[in-house]
Scaffold this active site. Structure first.
Site, PDB file in Angstrom:
ATOM      1  N   GLU A 155       0.842  -1.199   0.000  1.00 30.45           N
ATOM      2  CA  GLU A 155       0.000   0.000   0.000  1.00 30.45           C
ATOM      3  C   GLU A 155       0.877   1.248   0.000  1.00 30.45           C
ATOM      4  O   GLU A 155       1.751   1.418   0.834  1.00 30.45           O
ATOM      5  CB  GLU A 155      -0.932   0.014   1.205  1.00 30.45           C
ATOM      6  CG  GLU A 155      -1.887   1.193   1.171  1.00 30.45           C
ATOM      7  CD  GLU A 155      -2.958   1.150   2.242  1.00 30.45           C
ATOM      8  OE1 GLU A 155      -3.865   1.998   2.202  1.00 30.45           O
ATOM      9  OE2 GLU A 155      -2.886   0.257   3.112  1.00 30.45           O
ATOM     10  N   GLU A 191     -12.909   2.581   2.398  1.00 34.54           N
ATOM     11  CA  GLU A 191     -12.231   2.708   3.685  1.00 34.54           C
ATOM     12  C   GLU A 191     -12.590   4.059   4.298  1.00 34.54           C
ATOM     13  O   GLU A 191     -12.421   5.105   3.657  1.00 34.54           O
ATOM     14  CB  GLU A 191     -10.715   2.597   3.485  1.00 34.54           C
ATOM     15  CG  GLU A 191      -9.928   2.509   4.772  1.00 34.54           C
ATOM     16  CD  GLU A 191      -8.444   2.349   4.504  1.00 34.54           C
ATOM     17  OE1 GLU A 191      -7.830   1.426   5.069  1.00 34.54           O
ATOM     18  OE2 GLU A 191      -7.885   3.161   3.738  1.00 34.54           O
TER      19      GLU A 191
END
Length: 295
Positions: free
Chosen positions: A147, A241
């Site tokens: 990420e 998210e």
């Protein structure tokens, strides 16, 4: 349509049995295909129960984790690196035990604000650690996602270009780039070029608003990002998210500096995000179809 996911912290701050039941049932009720489980505090998870519930509700699962300075694989201390590798291999094992095929996050260093740039040896250690964990994950059919996060959460991978360079150095086919619009908004020049640069190396996507609240209420150009995904024909998971002080995981929430209450109703938030992503992804693909030359 891409499989759509949602982060468990929209529903609960822990993964004890009661919370796990709520997380999984609410995810299915809101229409999502995948639940992303953060492995901060994973020792509380009942793996057998979680896997049974996932199967019962027909959900896919992905897992994520960030490391601490005490287990930083970009450290120059081999003992610290070893602790980090052990945690990453544990994360892969948990993902596999749950029937998942994706384990991502800040797998290459601590999820924290560093007071200095990463050293040459530190980067070498991070590359070696990811290579080792990739081999471990490959034997279990798990993809690793690096990420790309902002400068306040890593001193190593802040742009897609940096992630691609690390993937080249690792040289493992099951290591992919994980892009997150929240972080891209801080570090990238736009929402188009990083996606185009990744192409087949893009393995996972986080959709988050600039303030981590309701999609469309901040500054992120989602239309450009969805168009970029359509241009590379991205078929992978797109996961929503969002974080608020309404739902707290002390370790993760504090690390992410979640100090404000950005929403209070997780279901309303989740339903809104699902509709927003479906509409945006569909509009982007239809727009490209209309622009395609007639045969």
């Amino acid at each position: 349509m891409n499989p759509l996911g949602i982060h468990a912290l929209v529903w609960a701050g822990d993964l004890g049995p009661e919370s796990t039941r709520r997380v999984i049932s609410q995810t299915r009720r809101a229409g999502y295909d995948l639940i992303e489980l953060s492995l901060h505090g994973s020792q509380l998870m009942d793996l057998a129960l979680t896997r049974d519930l996932l199967q019962e509700h027909g959900l896919q699962v992905g897992c994520s984790r960030g490391l601490t300075f005490a287990a930083d694989v970009s450290s120059e201390d081999p003992h610290v690196v070893a602790r980090g590798v052990a945690l990453l291999e544990e994360g892969v094992s948990i993902t596999h035990a749950l029937g998942g095929h994706y384990f991502g996050g800040i797998l290459y260093g601590a999820m924290a604000k560093y007071a200095h740039p990463c050293t040459v040896q530190g980067r070498r250690n991070a590359v070696a650690a990811v290579k080792r964990v990739a081999a471990f994950a490959g034997e279990r059919g798990v993809i690793l996602g690096l990420e790309v996060v902002n400068r306040y959460e890593s001193n190593l991978l802040n742009t897609a270009t940096q992630a691609l360079a690390m993937i080249d150095a690792v040289g493992a086919p099951n290591v992919k780039v994980h892009l997150d619009t929240y972080h891209m908004n801080i570090e990238e020049v736009d929402f188009m070029q990083p996606v185009l640069a990744c192409r087949e190396q893009l393995g996972y996507v986080h959709i988050g608003e600039s303030h981590r609240g309701y999609l469309g209420s901040g500054t992120i150009d989602f239309a450009q990002f969805f168009k970029a995904l359509a241009l590379i024909d991205y078929q992978g998971v797109v996961t929503f998210e969002s974080f608020s002080s309404t739902v707290v995981n002390e370790e993760l929430s504090n690390a992410l500096a979640i100090w404000r209450n950005l929403w209070g109703d997780g279901m309303d938030l989740a339903l809104h995000a699902h509709g927003f992503m479906v509409q945006g992804l569909h509009a982007a693909r239809m727009g490209l179809a209309h622009c395609a030359p007639a045969k």
